[in-house]
Write a protein that holds these residues in place. Sequence first.
Motif, PDB file in Angstrom:
ATOM      1  N   GLU A 248       0.852  -1.195   0.000  1.00 47.95           N
ATOM      2  CA  GLU A 248       0.000   0.000   0.000  1.00 47.95           C
ATOM      3  C   GLU A 248       0.884   1.239   0.000  1.00 47.95           C
ATOM      4  O   GLU A 248       1.978   1.233   0.563  1.00 47.95           O
ATOM      5  CB  GLU A 248      -0.904   0.032   1.242  1.00 47.95           C
ATOM      6  CG  GLU A 248      -1.884  -1.126   1.351  1.00 47.95           C
ATOM      7  CD  GLU A 248      -2.646  -1.112   2.667  1.00 47.95           C
ATOM      8  OE1 GLU A 248      -2.479  -0.147   3.449  1.00 47.95           O
ATOM      9  OE2 GLU A 248      -3.389  -2.073   2.931  1.00 47.95           O
ATOM     10  N   GLY A 249       0.382   2.315  -0.623  1.00 49.24           N
ATOM     11  CA  GLY A 249       1.112   3.582  -0.609  1.00 49.24           C
ATOM     12  C   GLY A 249       2.031   3.755  -1.807  1.00 49.24           C
ATOM     13  O   GLY A 249       2.016   2.973  -2.754  1.00 49.24           O
ATOM     14  N   VAL A 250       2.860   4.793  -1.737  1.00 50.65           N
ATOM     15  CA  VAL A 250       3.797   5.138  -2.800  1.00 50.65           C
ATOM     16  C   VAL A 250       5.118   5.555  -2.161  1.00 50.65           C
ATOM     17  O   VAL A 250       5.133   6.264  -1.154  1.00 50.65           O
ATOM     18  CB  VAL A 250       3.263   6.304  -3.671  1.00 50.65           C
ATOM     19  CG1 VAL A 250       4.282   6.703  -4.736  1.00 50.65           C
ATOM     20  CG2 VAL A 250       1.937   5.922  -4.322  1.00 50.65           C
ATOM     21  N   ILE A 251       6.220   5.116  -2.734  1.00 50.26           N
ATOM     22  CA  ILE A 251       7.554   5.485  -2.255  1.00 50.26           C
ATOM     23  C   ILE A 251       8.257   6.329  -3.316  1.00 50.26           C
ATOM     24  O   ILE A 251       8.268   5.970  -4.498  1.00 50.26           O
ATOM     25  CB  ILE A 251       8.398   4.241  -1.932  1.00 50.26           C
ATOM     26  CG1 ILE A 251       7.790   3.482  -0.744  1.00 50.26           C
ATOM     27  CG2 ILE A 251       9.853   4.622  -1.621  1.00 50.26           C
ATOM     28  CD1 ILE A 251       8.507   2.188  -0.415  1.00 50.26           C
ATOM     29  N   LYS A 252       8.815   7.441  -2.894  1.00 48.11           N
ATOM     30  CA  LYS A 252       9.573   8.326  -3.793  1.00 48.11           C
ATOM     31  C   LYS A 252      11.060   8.014  -3.673  1.00 48.11           C
ATOM     32  O   LYS A 252      11.589   7.916  -2.566  1.00 48.11           O
ATOM     33  CB  LYS A 252       9.304   9.790  -3.436  1.00 48.11           C
ATOM     34  CG  LYS A 252      10.041  10.771  -4.339  1.00 48.11           C
ATOM     35  CD  LYS A 252       9.544  12.203  -4.138  1.00 48.11           C
ATOM     36  CE  LYS A 252       9.944  12.776  -2.818  1.00 48.11           C
ATOM     37  NZ  LYS A 252       9.587  14.204  -2.706  1.00 48.11           N
ATOM     38  N   VAL A 253      11.720   7.873  -4.816  1.00 51.41           N
ATOM     39  CA  VAL A 253      13.153   7.574  -4.848  1.00 51.41           C
ATOM     40  C   VAL A 253      13.881   8.770  -5.463  1.00 51.41           C
ATOM     41  O   VAL A 253      13.587   9.164  -6.595  1.00 51.41           O
ATOM     42  CB  VAL A 253      13.446   6.300  -5.662  1.00 51.41           C
ATOM     43  CG1 VAL A 253      14.940   5.972  -5.629  1.00 51.41           C
ATOM     44  CG2 VAL A 253      12.641   5.113  -5.119  1.00 51.41           C
ATOM     45  N   THR A 254      14.813   9.352  -4.714  1.00 51.06           N
ATOM     46  CA  THR A 254      15.550  10.528  -5.190  1.00 51.06           C
ATOM     47  C   THR A 254      17.053  10.301  -5.072  1.00 51.06           C
ATOM     48  O   THR A 254      17.513   9.455  -4.289  1.00 51.06           O
ATOM     49  CB  THR A 254      15.191  11.785  -4.370  1.00 51.06           C
ATOM     50  OG1 THR A 254      15.460  11.542  -2.978  1.00 51.06           O
ATOM     51  CG2 THR A 254      13.725  12.132  -4.531  1.00 51.06           C
ATOM     52  N   THR A 255      17.813  11.050  -5.842  1.00 48.98           N
ATOM     53  CA  THR A 255      19.263  11.058  -5.729  1.00 48.98           C
ATOM     54  C   THR A 255      19.715  12.475  -5.432  1.00 48.98           C
ATOM     55  O   THR A 255      18.930  13.426  -5.554  1.00 48.98           O
ATOM     56  CB  THR A 255      19.927  10.523  -7.011  1.00 48.98           C
ATOM     57  OG1 THR A 255      21.341  10.328  -6.774  1.00 48.98           O
ATOM     58  CG2 THR A 255      19.746  11.489  -8.179  1.00 48.98           C
ATOM     59  N   GLU A 256      20.992  12.629  -5.055  1.00 48.76           N
ATOM     60  CA  GLU A 256      21.492  13.920  -4.598  1.00 48.76           C
ATOM     61  C   GLU A 256      22.774  14.296  -5.310  1.00 48.76           C
ATOM     62  O   GLU A 256      23.645  13.451  -5.549  1.00 48.76           O
ATOM     63  CB  GLU A 256      21.746  13.863  -3.082  1.00 48.76           C
ATOM     64  CG  GLU A 256      22.176  15.177  -2.464  1.00 48.76           C
ATOM     65  CD  GLU A 256      22.398  15.060  -0.968  1.00 48.76           C
ATOM     66  OE1 GLU A 256      21.885  15.912  -0.227  1.00 48.76           O
ATOM     67  OE2 GLU A 256      23.082  14.119  -0.539  1.00 48.76           O
TER      68      GLU A 256
ATOM     69  N   TYR B 100       8.935   6.791  -8.868  1.00 52.33           N
ATOM     70  CA  TYR B 100       8.075   6.377  -7.766  1.00 52.33           C
ATOM     71  C   TYR B 100       7.927   4.861  -7.788  1.00 52.33           C
ATOM     72  O   TYR B 100       7.991   4.233  -8.849  1.00 52.33           O
ATOM     73  CB  TYR B 100       6.682   7.013  -7.888  1.00 52.33           C
ATOM     74  CG  TYR B 100       6.648   8.504  -7.677  1.00 52.33           C
ATOM     75  CD1 TYR B 100       6.680   9.053  -6.404  1.00 52.33           C
ATOM     76  CD2 TYR B 100       6.563   9.367  -8.767  1.00 52.33           C
ATOM     77  CE1 TYR B 100       6.638  10.425  -6.210  1.00 52.33           C
ATOM     78  CE2 TYR B 100       6.519  10.745  -8.583  1.00 52.33           C
ATOM     79  CZ  TYR B 100       6.558  11.259  -7.305  1.00 52.33           C
ATOM     80  OH  TYR B 100       6.514  12.619  -7.120  1.00 52.33           O
ATOM     81  N   LEU B 101       7.698   4.288  -6.610  1.00 54.76           N
ATOM     82  CA  LEU B 101       7.420   2.860  -6.489  1.00 54.76           C
ATOM     83  C   LEU B 101       6.001   2.682  -5.977  1.00 54.76           C
ATOM     84  O   LEU B 101       5.599   3.312  -5.004  1.00 54.76           O
ATOM     85  CB  LEU B 101       8.406   2.201  -5.514  1.00 54.76           C
ATOM     86  CG  LEU B 101       9.889   2.241  -5.903  1.00 54.76           C
ATOM     87  CD1 LEU B 101      10.739   1.715  -4.759  1.00 54.76           C
ATOM     88  CD2 LEU B 101      10.129   1.421  -7.164  1.00 54.76           C
ATOM     89  N   GLN B 102       5.263   1.800  -6.626  1.00 57.95           N
ATOM     90  CA  GLN B 102       3.880   1.533  -6.274  1.00 57.95           C
ATOM     91  C   GLN B 102       3.728   0.079  -5.826  1.00 57.95           C
ATOM     92  O   GLN B 102       4.648  -0.731  -5.993  1.00 57.95           O
ATOM     93  CB  GLN B 102       2.983   1.794  -7.483  1.00 57.95           C
ATOM     94  CG  GLN B 102       3.040   3.205  -8.025  1.00 57.95           C
ATOM     95  CD  GLN B 102       2.284   3.335  -9.328  1.00 57.95           C
ATOM     96  OE1 GLN B 102       2.848   3.273 -10.411  1.00 57.95           O
ATOM     97  NE2 GLN B 102       0.972   3.509  -9.231  1.00 57.95           N
ATOM     98  N   PRO B 103       2.552  -0.268  -5.277  1.00 59.16           N
ATOM     99  CA  PRO B 103       2.305  -1.674  -4.936  1.00 59.16           C
ATOM    100  C   PRO B 103       2.543  -2.580  -6.139  1.00 59.16           C
ATOM    101  O   PRO B 103       2.140  -2.277  -7.256  1.00 59.16           O
ATOM    102  CB  PRO B 103       0.832  -1.667  -4.520  1.00 59.16           C
ATOM    103  CG  PRO B 103       0.625  -0.295  -3.949  1.00 59.16           C
ATOM    104  CD  PRO B 103       1.445   0.603  -4.825  1.00 59.16           C
ATOM    105  N   GLY B 104       3.227  -3.698  -5.906  1.00 55.90           N
ATOM    106  CA  GLY B 104       3.559  -4.626  -6.979  1.00 55.90           C
ATOM    107  C   GLY B 104       4.917  -4.383  -7.594  1.00 55.90           C
ATOM    108  O   GLY B 104       5.370  -5.163  -8.446  1.00 55.90           O
TER     109      GLY B 104
END
Length: 217
Positions: free
Chosen positions: A58-66, A78-82
Motif C-alpha cells: 500500500e502507498g507510494v515510495i519516492k526515490v531521489t538522488t542527490e 516512484y514505487l507503487q504496490p507490486g
Amino acid sequence: MTLESVEILELVQKYYPQLAEKELQEEIANNGKLMKFKAGQVISEYGSYVKFIPLIFEGVIKVTTEDEEEGRELLLYYLQPGEACSLSFTCCMMNKKSTVRTEAEDDTLLVGIPIRLMDEWMTRYQSWKNFVMTTYDKKLTDLVKVVDSIAFRNLDTRMVDYLRKRYQTTGSRVINASHQEIASDLNVSREAVSRLLKNLEKEGIVKLGRNQLLFKK
C-alpha cells in the motif's frame, strides 16, 4: 505460520502474483517483516546500507538522488504496490552504500525481506530471478526518461509530465507538495516553479492552493 505470516502471504499473492512459486511465497511470508511508514517518513537515507528489500502493498515510495557538490535532489521514480527498487537490489548484491533516498509519499505498508536471501533466491526460484530482471529493465527505462526530460525538454513540458506522473501514481489529482518540494524533485529553483505554476493556472491546467494544487489536465 504466525498471523503476520498469513497476512504477508495473502498480500504477496494479491500484489505480487508474478512471484508464482508457492514455496517462494511461503519463504517471503516466513522471513519477511510487515513495516508501516507515515507519509513523509524516510525509509532509507543517502550513504546508508540497505537493510532489507521492500515489496510494497500500500502507498507510494519516492526515490531521489542527490548532487554531492551542491546537495540538490533529483526525483528518479516512484514505487507503487507490486513494484520493487532496482537500486536496492544492486546495493544488496554488491554490499554497497545507497546513493538514493527512499521516502514514503503516502502512508505505506510493505514487507521487508532480509538481504541475505537476495542471491539465494536468484538461484532457487525462477520467478524471483525474472522479477528482479524485469524490475531492472523497467527502472532503467524510467531513468532514461529522466535523463531525456532534463536534457531535451523545456521546463513547462517537464512540469506537466511530472504532475501527470504523480497523478497516475497516486490516483489523485490533488497533489500535496510545496513549490520548494516540486523544485527539489525537478532540480530547479523554487522561483522558476512558482512562475511556471502561475502560468499553468492561467492556462487552466492547474488550480493552486496552499502547499497543494489540483492537476486538471
